[in-house]
Structure formats: structure tokens, C-alpha cells
Design a protein around this motif. Structure first.
Motif, PDB file in Angstrom:
ATOM      1  N   UNK A  91       0.852  -1.389   0.194  1.00 50.99           N
ATOM      2  CA  UNK A  91      -0.237   0.032  -0.209  1.00 50.99           C
ATOM      3  C   UNK A  91       1.063   1.637   0.205  1.00 50.99           C
ATOM      4  N   UNK A  92       1.243   2.410  -1.364  1.00 49.01           N
ATOM      5  CA  UNK A  92       1.624   3.320  -0.976  1.00 49.01           C
ATOM      6  C   UNK A  92       0.740   4.423  -1.153  1.00 49.01           C
ATOM      7  N   UNK A  93      -0.649   4.497  -0.192  1.00 44.17           N
ATOM      8  CA  UNK A  93      -1.526   5.940  -0.151  1.00 44.17           C
ATOM      9  C   UNK A  93      -0.780   6.963  -0.302  1.00 44.17           C
ATOM     10  N   UNK A  94       0.295   7.322  -0.429  1.00 43.88           N
ATOM     11  CA  UNK A  94       0.445   8.222  -0.162  1.00 43.88           C
ATOM     12  C   UNK A  94       2.529   9.608  -1.530  1.00 43.88           C
ATOM     13  N   UNK A  97       8.691   5.306  -4.263  1.00 38.95           N
ATOM     14  CA  UNK A  97       8.986   4.545  -5.405  1.00 38.95           C
ATOM     15  C   UNK A  97       9.600   3.332  -4.716  1.00 38.95           C
ATOM     16  N   UNK A  98       9.810   2.776  -5.293  1.00 38.70           N
ATOM     17  CA  UNK A  98      10.170   1.889  -4.786  1.00 38.70           C
ATOM     18  C   UNK A  98      11.442  -0.143  -6.007  1.00 38.70           C
ATOM     19  N   UNK A  99      11.768  -0.259  -5.329  1.00 34.84           N
ATOM     20  CA  UNK A  99      12.804  -0.732  -5.933  1.00 34.84           C
ATOM     21  C   UNK A  99      13.208  -2.269  -5.519  1.00 34.84           C
ATOM     22  N   UNK A 100      13.612  -3.313  -6.806  1.00 31.49           N
ATOM     23  CA  UNK A 100      13.715  -4.477  -6.232  1.00 31.49           C
ATOM     24  C   UNK A 100      14.372  -5.458  -7.688  1.00 31.49           C
ATOM     25  N   UNK A 101      14.493  -6.543  -6.657  1.00 27.09           N
ATOM     26  CA  UNK A 101      15.442  -7.980  -8.148  1.00 27.09           C
ATOM     27  C   UNK A 101      14.313  -8.737  -8.295  1.00 27.09           C
ATOM     28  N   UNK A 102      13.783  -8.744  -9.898  1.00 24.35           N
ATOM     29  CA  UNK A 102      12.486  -9.788  -9.583  1.00 24.35           C
ATOM     30  C   UNK A 102      12.887 -11.016 -10.740  1.00 24.35           C
ATOM     31  N   UNK A 103      11.767 -11.211 -11.579  1.00 23.15           N
ATOM     32  CA  UNK A 103      11.911 -12.038 -12.018  1.00 23.15           C
ATOM     33  C   UNK A 103      12.914 -11.636 -13.022  1.00 23.15           C
ATOM     34  N   UNK A 104      13.698 -12.988 -14.080  1.00 23.00           N
ATOM     35  CA  UNK A 104      14.837 -13.063 -15.027  1.00 23.00           C
ATOM     36  C   UNK A 104      16.067 -11.880 -14.400  1.00 23.00           C
ATOM     37  N   UNK A 105      16.400 -11.883 -12.866  1.00 29.44           N
ATOM     38  CA  UNK A 105      17.374 -10.934 -12.251  1.00 29.44           C
ATOM     39  C   UNK A 105      16.820  -9.872 -12.796  1.00 29.44           C
ATOM     40  N   UNK A 106      15.993  -8.894 -12.952  1.00 23.83           N
ATOM     41  CA  UNK A 106      15.843  -7.699 -13.737  1.00 23.83           C
ATOM     42  C   UNK A 106      15.618  -7.022 -12.334  1.00 23.83           C
ATOM     43  N   UNK A 107      16.721  -5.563 -12.243  1.00 24.53           N
ATOM     44  CA  UNK A 107      16.412  -4.898 -11.427  1.00 24.53           C
ATOM     45  C   UNK A 107      15.090  -3.643 -11.568  1.00 24.53           C
ATOM     46  N   UNK A 108      14.355  -3.421 -10.915  1.00 22.76           N
ATOM     47  CA  UNK A 108      12.781  -3.033 -11.460  1.00 22.76           C
ATOM     48  C   UNK A 108      12.858  -1.612 -10.586  1.00 22.76           C
ATOM     49  N   UNK A 175       1.319   5.789 -12.507  1.00 24.95           N
ATOM     50  CA  UNK A 175       2.779   5.180 -12.187  1.00 24.95           C
ATOM     51  C   UNK A 175       4.011   4.817 -13.231  1.00 24.95           C
ATOM     52  N   UNK A 176       4.936   5.081 -12.806  1.00 26.89           N
ATOM     53  CA  UNK A 176       6.486   5.084 -14.605  1.00 26.89           C
ATOM     54  C   UNK A 176       7.017   3.740 -13.671  1.00 26.89           C
ATOM     55  N   UNK A 177       7.277   2.964 -14.466  1.00 22.85           N
ATOM     56  CA  UNK A 177       8.002   1.665 -14.576  1.00 22.85           C
ATOM     57  C   UNK A 177       9.193   1.766 -14.977  1.00 22.85           C
ATOM     58  N   UNK A 178      10.447   1.711 -14.818  1.00 26.23           N
ATOM     59  CA  UNK A 178      11.606   1.501 -15.344  1.00 26.23           C
ATOM     60  C   UNK A 178      12.364  -0.344 -15.097  1.00 26.23           C
ATOM     61  N   UNK A 204       5.466  -9.996  -7.518  1.00 27.26           N
ATOM     62  CA  UNK A 204       6.244 -10.905  -7.851  1.00 27.26           C
ATOM     63  C   UNK A 204       6.726 -11.255  -6.708  1.00 27.26           C
ATOM     64  N   UNK A 205       6.173 -12.467  -5.871  1.00 24.11           N
ATOM     65  CA  UNK A 205       6.541 -13.176  -4.741  1.00 24.11           C
ATOM     66  C   UNK A 205       8.283 -13.941  -5.327  1.00 24.11           C
ATOM     67  N   UNK A 206       8.470 -13.147  -5.771  1.00 24.55           N
ATOM     68  CA  UNK A 206      10.252 -13.716  -5.785  1.00 24.55           C
ATOM     69  C   UNK A 206      11.167 -12.691  -5.780  1.00 24.55           C
ATOM     70  N   UNK A 207      10.766 -11.644  -5.227  1.00 25.64           N
ATOM     71  CA  UNK A 207      11.177 -10.719  -5.866  1.00 25.64           C
ATOM     72  C   UNK A 207      12.050 -10.300  -4.488  1.00 25.64           C
ATOM     73  N   UNK A 208      13.573  -9.438  -4.574  1.00 27.96           N
ATOM     74  CA  UNK A 208      14.483  -9.636  -3.803  1.00 27.96           C
ATOM     75  C   UNK A 208      14.543  -8.295  -3.260  1.00 27.96           C
ATOM     76  N   UNK A 209      15.271  -7.945  -2.612  1.00 30.75           N
ATOM     77  CA  UNK A 209      15.854  -6.612  -1.903  1.00 30.75           C
ATOM     78  C   UNK A 209      14.890  -6.040  -2.462  1.00 30.75           C
ATOM     79  N   UNK A 210      13.862  -5.646  -1.410  1.00 33.21           N
ATOM     80  CA  UNK A 210      12.784  -4.646  -1.787  1.00 33.21           C
ATOM     81  C   UNK A 210      12.663  -3.486  -1.162  1.00 33.21           C
ATOM     82  N   UNK A 211      13.349  -2.385  -1.219  1.00 30.55           N
ATOM     83  CA  UNK A 211      12.898  -1.076  -1.075  1.00 30.55           C
ATOM     84  C   UNK A 211      11.923  -0.131  -1.114  1.00 30.55           C
TER      85      UNK A 211
END
Length: 217
Positions: A91-94, A97-108, A175-178, A204-211
Motif C-alpha cells: 500500500x502506497x497511499x501517499x 518509489x519501490x525498487x527490487x530485483x525480480x524475475x529474470x534477475x531484472x532490476x526494477x 505509475x512509472x516503471x523502469x 512477483x513474490x520471488x522479488x528480492x532486495x525490496x526497498x
């Protein structure tokens, strides 16, 4: 209202008693598939304009949970998730910016903006960076993250007319997704409306390094 940052876990136990008897599971699934087709086409066209269609699979993997969550929540199934697409919802009601490493080891990096934020920091015809938005809203002038993530939020973005139109059509909810490949050699940025799925972001629930850098104004 759920507090910012709470995680809604997927569940297979759903109370459907409040859903109209005329709406079936098949109807909901068909609506999900229709929405996927519409958004996937939009994503492809945005990536094509950047010569970045090689990242199509990565964007599909990242945004499919959002599409499914949006349609499910429309029918009161907030925690409903197809077994084939396990995800986590924040929930980001305000905004934020979220960052994480996800599927295919992509940086999102996913930047979610409310109308007053996008109106102030996304000006048609002008370039901007995600770090500039973070600095303007929170006052932090240094990147909160290092490595490829620092590159992504420092990267200057120039939105197309159609991307700006998407924000306008969603009353400023954006929502801007890079996404970047692990090496950083391929990058792409797309813009989606965030009005219908606000204030939720599903990943995705396999996401890591979520901040997450939460916005409060």
C-alpha cells in the motif's frame, strides 16, 4: 484505510457472498485476460518507441500481478490471486518509489504518483529523473540505493505525448516503471495509469532486495 507498507498476502480462501450471482469466476478471469491484452499492447508500443521490445517479457512478468490484483479487487477479492501468479501487494497511499530485483534477475524501479505530485514533477515536454522527484517530495538529494538502482533513478526520462496522455486520462495518478537487465545494458521505461489500482502495487513474490521510499505529501 490500510497503513502504508502493509503486505497483503495471496490467499485461496475468499468470501464471495457479496459478489453478484450473475458474476462468475469465468467472467472475472475473462475480464483479467482482456485487461492483460490491452495493457500488454500498450506496453509493447511504448517499448517499441524506445527500441526496447527485447524487455517485453520482463515487463509482462512484473506487471501481470498488478493487472490481476486490480480486477480481483474490483469485485471485492482484494487478496485473490491465481495460483499461477503468486504476488505480494503493498500500500502506497501517499505515493512512493519501490525498487527490487525480480524475475529474470531484472532490476526494477516503480514510481507511483498522486495527481498533485505528477502535476508538479512531470511537465509535458520536459525531462526529469526519479531522484529529482524523490528530492522534491522528501528533500533527500542523495540516491537511497546504490548500483544499478542508483543509475535508474538518476537517469533522465522524457515522456512521449501518449505517455503524458495516459497520466492525464487517469486524472494524474501515474505509475512509472523502469526495468534494467542485470548488466545494465538494456533499459526501458513505461507509464501506466494508477487511478484504478491506487493505492496498491503488486509485485512477483520471488522479488528480492525490496526497498520503498514512501511519500507523505
Amino acid at each position: 484505510t490500510l497503513p502504508a507498507g502493509i503486505i497483503v498476502f495471496a490467499s485461496s480462501t475468499i468470501d464471495k457472498t457479496h459478489i453478484s450471482s450473475t458474476i462468475t469466476d469465468g467472467d472475472i478471469q475473462q475480464e483479467i485476460e482482456n485487461e492483460k491484452a490491452r495493457i500488454y499492447q500498450d506496453i509493447y508500443q511504448q517499448l517499441e518507441a524506445q527500441n526496447a521490445t527485447g524487455l517485453m517479457d520482463e515487463f509482462v512478468a512484473e506487471l501481470t500481478p498488478d493487472i490481476e490484483q486490480h480486477i480481483n479487487s474490483k469485485y471485492g477479492l482484494l487478496v485473490a490471486q491465481p495460483a499461477s501468479s503468486n504476488s505480494l501487494t503493498y500500500v502506497l497511499d501517499g505515493g512512493g518509489v519501490m525498487k527490487y530485483v525480480s524475475t529474470f534477475d531484472t532490476h526494477v524501479v516503480r514510481t507511483c504518483l498522486l495527481p498533485h505530485q505528477s502535476a508538479k514533477y512531470i511537465i509535458p515536454g520536459e525531462i526529469f529523473s526519479i531522484l529529482e522527484i524523490i528530492a522534491g517530495i522528501s528533500g533527500a538529494t542523495q540516491s537511497p540505493w546504490g548500483g544499478i538502482f542508483a543509475v535508474l533513478i538518476n537517469m533522465y526520462i522524457s515522456l512521449s505525448v501518449s505517455q503524458n496522455n495516459t497520466i492525464e486520462a487517469n486524472d494524474g495518478y501515474a505509475q512509472i516503471v523502469t526495468i534494467s537487465t542485470p548488466s545494465g545494458s538494456e533499459k526501458g521505461t513505461i507509464v501506466l495509469g494508477w487511478k484504478d489500482s491506487f493505492p496498491f502495487v503488486s509485485i512477483p513474490d520471488d522479488s528480492e532486495q525490496i526497498s520503498i521510499k514512501y511519500f507523505y505529501n
